[in-house]
Each structure stands twice: as structure tokens, then as C-alpha cells.
Scaffold this motif. Structure first.
Motif, PDB file in Angstrom:
ATOM      1  N   ARG A  82       0.833  -1.209   0.000  1.00  0.00           N
ATOM      2  CA  ARG A  82       0.000   0.000   0.000  1.00  0.00           C
ATOM      3  C   ARG A  82       0.871   1.265   0.000  1.00  0.00           C
ATOM      4  O   ARG A  82       0.609   2.217  -0.737  1.00  0.00           O
ATOM      5  CB  ARG A  82      -0.917  -0.007   1.217  1.00  0.00           C
ATOM      6  CG  ARG A  82      -1.836   1.170   1.248  1.00  0.00           C
ATOM      7  CD  ARG A  82      -2.735   1.145   2.449  1.00  0.00           C
ATOM      8  NE  ARG A  82      -3.746   2.178   2.294  1.00  0.00           N
ATOM      9  CZ  ARG A  82      -4.934   2.141   2.820  1.00  0.00           C
ATOM     10  NH1 ARG A  82      -5.296   1.110   3.539  1.00  0.00           N
ATOM     11  NH2 ARG A  82      -5.761   3.128   2.638  1.00  0.00           N
ATOM     12  N   ARG A 103       2.466   1.807  -3.401  1.00  0.00           N
ATOM     13  CA  ARG A 103       1.434   2.222  -4.351  1.00  0.00           C
ATOM     14  C   ARG A 103       1.068   3.691  -4.141  1.00  0.00           C
ATOM     15  O   ARG A 103       1.026   4.472  -5.090  1.00  0.00           O
ATOM     16  CB  ARG A 103       0.195   1.325  -4.183  1.00  0.00           C
ATOM     17  CG  ARG A 103      -0.920   1.622  -5.162  1.00  0.00           C
ATOM     18  CD  ARG A 103      -2.146   0.770  -4.915  1.00  0.00           C
ATOM     19  NE  ARG A 103      -2.706   0.896  -3.586  1.00  0.00           N
ATOM     20  CZ  ARG A 103      -3.377   1.968  -3.125  1.00  0.00           C
ATOM     21  NH1 ARG A 103      -3.562   3.014  -3.907  1.00  0.00           N
ATOM     22  NH2 ARG A 103      -3.868   1.971  -1.904  1.00  0.00           N
ATOM     23  N   GLU A 104       0.847   4.059  -2.872  1.00  0.00           N
ATOM     24  CA  GLU A 104       0.450   5.439  -2.574  1.00  0.00           C
ATOM     25  C   GLU A 104       1.583   6.434  -2.833  1.00  0.00           C
ATOM     26  O   GLU A 104       1.329   7.535  -3.329  1.00  0.00           O
ATOM     27  CB  GLU A 104      -0.044   5.536  -1.131  1.00  0.00           C
ATOM     28  CG  GLU A 104      -1.383   4.847  -0.938  1.00  0.00           C
ATOM     29  CD  GLU A 104      -1.857   4.838   0.499  1.00  0.00           C
ATOM     30  OE1 GLU A 104      -1.065   5.171   1.426  1.00  0.00           O
ATOM     31  OE2 GLU A 104      -3.031   4.484   0.728  1.00  0.00           O
ATOM     32  N   ILE A 158      -0.375   5.721  -7.387  1.00  0.00           N
ATOM     33  CA  ILE A 158      -1.061   4.689  -8.170  1.00  0.00           C
ATOM     34  C   ILE A 158      -2.303   4.263  -7.400  1.00  0.00           C
ATOM     35  O   ILE A 158      -2.224   3.896  -6.232  1.00  0.00           O
ATOM     36  CB  ILE A 158      -0.133   3.478  -8.406  1.00  0.00           C
ATOM     37  CG1 ILE A 158       1.094   3.904  -9.220  1.00  0.00           C
ATOM     38  CG2 ILE A 158      -0.881   2.340  -9.091  1.00  0.00           C
ATOM     39  CD1 ILE A 158       2.202   2.873  -9.246  1.00  0.00           C
ATOM     40  N   LEU A 183      -3.536  -0.275 -10.452  1.00  0.00           N
ATOM     41  CA  LEU A 183      -2.775  -1.505 -10.226  1.00  0.00           C
ATOM     42  C   LEU A 183      -3.570  -2.703 -10.725  1.00  0.00           C
ATOM     43  O   LEU A 183      -3.014  -3.612 -11.355  1.00  0.00           O
ATOM     44  CB  LEU A 183      -2.419  -1.650  -8.740  1.00  0.00           C
ATOM     45  CG  LEU A 183      -1.573  -2.851  -8.360  1.00  0.00           C
ATOM     46  CD1 LEU A 183      -0.258  -2.893  -9.140  1.00  0.00           C
ATOM     47  CD2 LEU A 183      -1.303  -2.850  -6.856  1.00  0.00           C
ATOM     48  N   GLN A 229      -3.142  -5.894   0.703  1.00  0.00           N
ATOM     49  CA  GLN A 229      -2.869  -4.710   1.519  1.00  0.00           C
ATOM     50  C   GLN A 229      -3.294  -4.907   2.970  1.00  0.00           C
ATOM     51  O   GLN A 229      -2.711  -4.299   3.866  1.00  0.00           O
ATOM     52  CB  GLN A 229      -3.560  -3.472   0.920  1.00  0.00           C
ATOM     53  CG  GLN A 229      -2.947  -3.031  -0.371  1.00  0.00           C
ATOM     54  CD  GLN A 229      -3.566  -1.771  -0.943  1.00  0.00           C
ATOM     55  OE1 GLN A 229      -2.935  -1.113  -1.732  1.00  0.00           O
ATOM     56  NE2 GLN A 229      -4.773  -1.420  -0.556  1.00  0.00           N
ATOM     57  N   MET A 280       4.533  -6.276  -9.829  1.00  0.00           N
ATOM     58  CA  MET A 280       4.410  -5.062  -9.019  1.00  0.00           C
ATOM     59  C   MET A 280       5.768  -4.414  -8.800  1.00  0.00           C
ATOM     60  O   MET A 280       5.889  -3.186  -8.836  1.00  0.00           O
ATOM     61  CB  MET A 280       3.755  -5.366  -7.671  1.00  0.00           C
ATOM     62  CG  MET A 280       2.268  -5.455  -7.740  1.00  0.00           C
ATOM     63  SD  MET A 280       1.499  -5.467  -6.105  1.00  0.00           S
ATOM     64  CE  MET A 280       2.142  -6.967  -5.421  1.00  0.00           C
ATOM     65  N   PHE A 284       6.395  -0.664  -9.738  1.00  0.00           N
ATOM     66  CA  PHE A 284       6.794   0.304  -8.709  1.00  0.00           C
ATOM     67  C   PHE A 284       8.259   0.736  -8.854  1.00  0.00           C
ATOM     68  O   PHE A 284       8.731   1.591  -8.127  1.00  0.00           O
ATOM     69  CB  PHE A 284       6.607  -0.278  -7.312  1.00  0.00           C
ATOM     70  CG  PHE A 284       5.184  -0.591  -6.920  1.00  0.00           C
ATOM     71  CD1 PHE A 284       4.105   0.083  -7.465  1.00  0.00           C
ATOM     72  CD2 PHE A 284       4.932  -1.577  -5.983  1.00  0.00           C
ATOM     73  CE1 PHE A 284       2.803  -0.206  -7.083  1.00  0.00           C
ATOM     74  CE2 PHE A 284       3.641  -1.875  -5.588  1.00  0.00           C
ATOM     75  CZ  PHE A 284       2.571  -1.189  -6.137  1.00  0.00           C
TER      76      PHE A 284
END
Length: 102
Positions: A18, A21-22, A26, A31, A47, A61, A65
């Protein structure tokens, strides 16, 4: 004798997914689309630390990322190392001992 086995911390790994991603701005939906999922439920489960992505999804991922897989996974490596490094045979270096078990 107590045995310590290296494991992945699901909750901490979920928080890390998480966080990454944040940090990159994103959304879960973005995703989801990147991974080709019909629904976002799997991402929410990851998450929350309920389960882990497959290794293929973890690798995808990491590429998305722009990090290494090791930067996503959170484990007990430090506890594992401390446990085993306390058992280094006399005359061995930590590097020699680590190479013998990893």
C-alpha cells in the motif's frame, strides 16, 4: 533447541504494498488494470495482509513500482540472522556462517 525459520510478515508486506502504491500515486484501480484483474479484491486482501500475491504478481508489481521484490517483502530476516549469528562456531566469521546456511 528453539528453531527460527525465515518467514514473510503478511501484515507488514501488505502495508508495504500500500505504501509503495500510494507513494507513486497509483490507485488500486490502476494496479488492478496493470495486473489484468477483473476485480480489485485481491489487491485489497494483499494490503490487509490476508494473503500474498503470487510470485508472478509480486514481480510484476516490483517492475511497476520500480523496486526490487525484496523491497516489497517484509520478513523476519533480522530475527533469523540474530538467532543464527548467536550460534556462530568458534573461529568462523559471520560471513562464513551466513554463507553456510543461505
Amino acid at each position: 533447541m528453539e528453531h527460527v525459520f525465515p518467514t514473510i510478515d503478511l501484515k507488514a508486506t501488505g502495508r508495504r504494498i500500500r505504501e509503495l502504491r500510494e507513494q507513486r500515486g497509483i490507485s488500486v484501480r490502476q494496479l488492478q488494470a496493470f495486473l489484468g484483474f477483473e476485480q480489485p479484491q485481491a489487491i485489497y486482501k494483499w494490503q490487509r495482509g490476508e494473503c500474498l500475491p503470487t510470485f508472478d504478481n509480486m514481480y510484476a508489481m516490483a517492475c511497476f513500482f520500480h523496486v526490487k521484490v525484496d523491497e516489497i517483502l517484509v520478513g523476519n530476516r533480522q530475527d533469523f540472522d540474530i538467532f543464527w549469528l548467536q550460534r556462530i562456531p568458534h573461529g568462523w566469521s559471520a560471513t562464513q556462517f551466513r554463507m553456510s546456511y543461505c
